[in-house]
Design an enzyme around this catalytic site. Structure first.
Site, PDB file in Angstrom:
ATOM      1  N   TRP A  59      31.375  39.327  46.826  1.00 16.32           N
ATOM      2  CA  TRP A  59      32.718  39.262  46.248  1.00 16.32           C
ATOM      3  C   TRP A  59      33.452  40.541  46.615  1.00 16.32           C
ATOM      4  O   TRP A  59      32.957  41.642  46.402  1.00 16.32           O
ATOM      5  CB  TRP A  59      32.651  39.158  44.727  1.00 16.32           C
ATOM      6  CG  TRP A  59      32.350  37.789  44.220  1.00 16.32           C
ATOM      7  CD1 TRP A  59      31.670  36.807  44.893  1.00 16.32           C
ATOM      8  CD2 TRP A  59      32.721  37.254  42.956  1.00 16.32           C
ATOM      9  NE1 TRP A  59      31.576  35.683  44.115  1.00 16.32           N
ATOM     10  CE2 TRP A  59      32.210  35.930  42.918  1.00 16.32           C
ATOM     11  CE3 TRP A  59      33.410  37.734  41.861  1.00 16.32           C
ATOM     12  CZ2 TRP A  59      32.394  35.095  41.803  1.00 16.32           C
ATOM     13  CZ3 TRP A  59      33.585  36.918  40.763  1.00 16.32           C
ATOM     14  CH2 TRP A  59      33.079  35.599  40.739  1.00 16.32           C
ATOM     15  N   THR A  77      55.578  31.080  31.437  1.00 17.97           N
ATOM     16  CA  THR A  77      54.868  31.818  32.470  1.00 17.97           C
ATOM     17  C   THR A  77      54.882  30.970  33.731  1.00 17.97           C
ATOM     18  O   THR A  77      54.788  29.747  33.668  1.00 17.97           O
ATOM     19  CB  THR A  77      53.404  32.070  32.097  1.00 17.97           C
ATOM     20  OG1 THR A  77      52.682  30.844  32.215  1.00 17.97           O
ATOM     21  CG2 THR A  77      53.281  32.576  30.678  1.00 17.97           C
ATOM     22  N   GLU A  86      50.669  35.852  28.068  1.00 18.93           N
ATOM     23  CA  GLU A  86      49.928  35.238  26.977  1.00 18.93           C
ATOM     24  C   GLU A  86      49.548  36.236  25.882  1.00 18.93           C
ATOM     25  O   GLU A  86      49.093  35.844  24.809  1.00 18.93           O
ATOM     26  CB  GLU A  86      48.632  34.598  27.520  1.00 18.93           C
ATOM     27  CG  GLU A  86      48.822  33.284  28.276  1.00 18.93           C
ATOM     28  CD  GLU A  86      49.301  33.464  29.709  1.00 18.93           C
ATOM     29  OE1 GLU A  86      49.594  34.616  30.101  1.00 18.93           O
ATOM     30  OE2 GLU A  86      49.398  32.459  30.433  1.00 18.93           O
ATOM     31  N   LYS A 119      35.702  35.714  48.561  1.00 21.38           N
ATOM     32  CA  LYS A 119      34.271  35.443  48.621  1.00 21.38           C
ATOM     33  C   LYS A 119      33.860  35.313  50.085  1.00 21.38           C
ATOM     34  O   LYS A 119      34.202  34.350  50.755  1.00 21.38           O
ATOM     35  CB  LYS A 119      33.959  34.157  47.851  1.00 21.38           C
ATOM     36  CG  LYS A 119      34.212  34.308  46.349  1.00 21.38           C
ATOM     37  CD  LYS A 119      34.588  32.996  45.675  1.00 21.38           C
ATOM     38  CE  LYS A 119      35.232  33.247  44.328  1.00 21.38           C
ATOM     39  NZ  LYS A 119      36.675  32.898  44.277  1.00 21.38           N
TER      40      LYS A 119
END
Lengths: 560, 560
Positions: free
Chosen positions: A451, A189, A336, A446
């Site tokens: 957020w 990855t 993954e 942020k």
């Protein structure tokens, strides 16, 4: 561990480990007449496919490949790659699918790190391979893969050319049983920092992933997304998480498979038409490219079904595809996770509702597929409620998640903190089980204590008619901490500035979709947005670019 | 064992054993509004179902059930049974599904042999239970299951009544993980000789069986046999190989499930209509009964799909069902095989052929389902060619075959001779992988050095318009070794004698379907053919009956 009743098996009983060979030997072989097609160059039946897998096993064995060895492949999507996906693991060896979109330095790193002993090299990659060959520390032998007439190449320690070797080999091989927890495949990855990391999957994991995916695609949705009468062609590279594992599913189901080699849009469209492809999968950007290619203009794709993953699927793309006869369904996964974790199949509750509502769910990450458990977790490892409101990191349990990173135990511990696999994605899970990915944790912006999801902003901005593509990242701001910055590619002959974008976003602020801090104060109009080797927005690169432009006071920035 | 690469998992990684809880927790819970229905008495949602499984786990734990204990159920097919199929194994305990069609002596034998510690008893079986209670050696506690208003019963060591206990229990239970090789279920097969034998299945086996069956039913056939929009009702008892495992599949898929209690033909027809049942499964005799029941007369079953197993499916029954709107597909399995092994799904080659040819394949035992390998073996343990000609014993490998008989190791060794599970069936396997069951080994009729398949003879005889049901067995003959003997049930107002039967069979001899020794020289007309507790022809009993009739010179025999 609970003291359950465990009875030792009868001594003569066959234990039947879950091995990749069983996907071939109990599946596709019953559909002997179905075809496997490679571009307009090769076409053969499953019966021949089975024989060729055995021939390849004989070739590799004769070349010295033994159980536990790592055998790497550098090829475009092909029938040969499919044969490797079976023969190499079926020998007990490990298939390393090399990401040929990485830089030569990164490829070199992954090959040495994976301890590749044998490499199958497509003739197109011979110059690349020879450029790094002297620094490869573990490779003993090479095999040539080629579509050319000329069956030779200047490759070090060359055993021979694939087709010639197969032709000379026996079509019979008695594949042995072994431990189902043996590693079958590995690949790397490309994180945004540091070296690529090696994930790895066992035979057991790939078999279970295949069965769960088959069940998901065949049975769980109101329509059959994938079944025996479909024709399959990947538009996600086979080096990338085994083309999402679908070649294993397709082989188990014995359906016709089409492999397009290198992804040339015109060829893809031609193969879809000629071979009557009905099922595929890709990332959003590739679908865009496919639909925009000249020969696809005005073409109706006639009910083709596609799974979209890798990046968020937005409503605009869904509607555009629908209008072109393509039924999209979102799915979620990552390197993954082997990769399938969830799929946006439609349940009875949604079927009873409006088409519009159904579509808002078709483009979410979806519901966990069989044998997957998903939860959202706060920074302290606490599971948060699945109420559609609470946001946290999406964490997973399933039988096919990488059990670590190869030769990097500390990173494996991080990945598996608190006994759940951490995705690095911020998500909500609602009462129906639907996962909604809000952002990559590191891409969340942020600003002023709030957020902001860069994905949500991208979705809203993409609805502006002038916008063809968009990427939003947070850039450092002395007053607010961070502020959103939008990178835009416009349709031909269109214009847009920061003020126009603000006008477009205002209604969403008024309706409460986003707060007012989410409106980007700076945008840049560009001709192309940087992508990673697997077609995702490369936000790491974008941040570097923006910093350079800002430092240079670049003229193509537009500021409120 | 090959020295493959095995990497120890990261210490914090979750191993995800294959447990029955994952069928519930990653499957059906996403279809919260779908219903589970019990007759016209109970109807609730999957959300409630999940809660009730947790409640039941709390009730059983409070009653003292611990991991490793065996918990037996004596019930008709019900929502309660479904709850037991999850809650009991999910506690790490073993579910013993008692065959309530056995004689009290046999039930007693199985309960003591299985070491049942807790028993859930339907009020209808209380007299039966109390008749054997004093001889039960391991039972500690009982629970009452009842549809009656009265929630009490005269049961020894009674903990209480199911619904009352569930209502008082918490709807939350945190099910632990444990070894996937833990025994989850057990039940007894009624062989033709000796005591019933206990087979047993682990969590791993049941999960893999479920995934393979879902893939088979959802994806492998040209039509989707079972998918998210189906409504399921078993017509194979839940005590018999977990109703062939379909309740686990249905729960994983989150589809509507209907449980009919005791099999009353009128009620079954009514439930099919009212609940819009689209998928079921049964043995041929039950299907006959269903279609012949008064309220089903003239009824069209509107595209209902049924899997037929347990006994051979013949063409006459297939055509009759088709004319009534029921699409039949044959499948093969037995108690020892969990049970699904093969399914007569149609491949591309057959799709290209004639409807008539397709039907001849739809009624065969079918092609091995994913993860099953089948072969035919001679008496010396040699695998014979799969050429459609060579006959031998069907032997199997698959991840879900019983690994032995409970507490009878020698019989387990016999079952698993030569590393393959022996079915006791004589079969051929053709080039497409289709298994064609010719007969039970012990039912093959050996006459004058030739082998005659009693199944094949039954099929040909059943085509005579006067014949409603037929069983053929071999009877000892001093000259020929054995000779076929046919037991017939005729349609009302029809007649047939041995001579008429010979006339009917002659063309088949001439066409080479059977040899002339296969024509029965003796037949008996009866009003009913003896069946086993699971609805199969009871050939052991038939042979005993025939011997008695012959000894008595019975008048209803007809001889050539």
């Amino acid at each position: 561990m609970l003291p359950t009743r465990i009875i030792p098996p009868t001594a003569s009983a066959h234990p039947y480990p879950l091995l990749i060979k069983s996907l071939l030997l109990s599946g596709g072989r019953y559909e002997k007449t179905r075809e496997i097609v490679y571009r307009d160059r090769v076409r053969y039946s499953y019966a021949t496919f089975n024989e060729r897998v055995a021939r390849l096993a004989n070739v590799l064995s004769a070349a010295g490949v033994k159980a536990g060895d790592t055998v790497a492949v550098m090829d475009w999507d092909s029938h040969r790659y499919l044969e490797c996906m079976f023969a190499i693991p079926m020998l007990g060896a490990v298939l390393h699918t090399i990401n040929i979109r990485l830089s030569p330095e990164q490829i070199l790193y992954t090959m040495n790190h994976a301890e590749d002993k044998f490499v199958l090299v497509n003739s197109e990659f011979v110059p690349l391979y020879n450029g790094i060959a002297s620094q490869l520390t573990t490779v003993e032998k090479t095999l040539l893969l080629t579509d050319e007439e000329k069956k030779g190449a200047d490759l070090p320690a060359l055993v021979g050319e694939y087709e010639q070797l197969l032709a000379a080999a026996s079509p019979h091989y008695d594949f042995a049983d072994f431990d189902e927890n043996s590693v079958a495949t590995t690949f790397y990855t490309t994180g945004t920092t540091g070296n690529p990391k090696g994930v790895y999957f066992t035979h057991r994991q790939l078999v279970l992933h295949t069965l769960s995916m088959a069940t998901t695609m065949g049975s769980l949705d109101s329509i059959r997304l994938l079944g025996s009468d479909d024709v399959y062609m990947p538009i996600t590279p086979m080096f990338h998480v085994h083309a999402w594992g679908v070649p294993y599913v397709a082989t188990l189901l014995g359906i016709k498979q089409v492999y397009p080699g290198r992804y040339e849009p015109e060829l893809l469209v031609q193969l879809i038409e000629q071979e009557k492809v009905t099922f595929s999968h890709c990332v959003p950007t590739i679908l865009q490219m496919l639909m925009n290619t000249p020969s696809a203009q005005g073409r109706d794709f006639g009910g083709m079904k596609m799974i979209i993953g890798g990046s968020a699927l937005n409503r605009t793309l869904y509607d555009t595809a629908k209008a072109r006869g393509i039924q999209l369904t979102a799915a979620y996964g990552m390197s993954e996770t082997c990769p399938l974790i969830s799929c946006a199949y439609i349940n009875e509750e949604l079927l009873a509702g409006s088409e519009d509502e159904r579509i808002t769910y078709r483009i979410k990450a979806g519901v966990p597929v069989p044998l997957v458990e998903a939860a959202i977790m706060d920074a302290d490892g606490k599971i948060l409620p699945a109420n559609g409101e609470a946001q946290g990191e999406l964490v997973l349990r399933a039988p096919w998640l990488t059990q670590g990173y190869f030769r990097e135990p500390e990173k494996g511990q991080e990945l598996w903190a608190h006994g759940w696999m951490h995705t690095g994605d911020v998500a909500t899970i609602d009462g129906m089980g639907f996962i909604d990915i809000r952002d990559r944790i590191k891409d969340v912006i942020k600003t002023g204590g709030e957020w902001i999801s860069s994905l949500e902003l991208e979705d809203l901005i993409s609805r502006h008619p002038a916008v063809r593509e968009v990427a939003v990242v947070g850039v450092v701001d002395p007053q607010w901490g961070e502020r959103p910055f939008a990178l835009l590619v416009l349709h031909a002959d269109q214009t847009l500035d920061a003020k126009g974008l603000k006008e477009h976003l205002k209604p969403y602020v008024e309706q409460g979709h986003i707060n007012k801090w989410a409106i980007p104060t700076q945008i840049a109009l560009v001709t192309e947005i940087p992508k990673t080797s697997v077609g995702k927005l490369d936000k790491k690169r974008i941040r570097v670019d923006i910093a350079q432009w800002q430092a240079a006071g670049s003229a193509f920035l537009s500021t409120l």
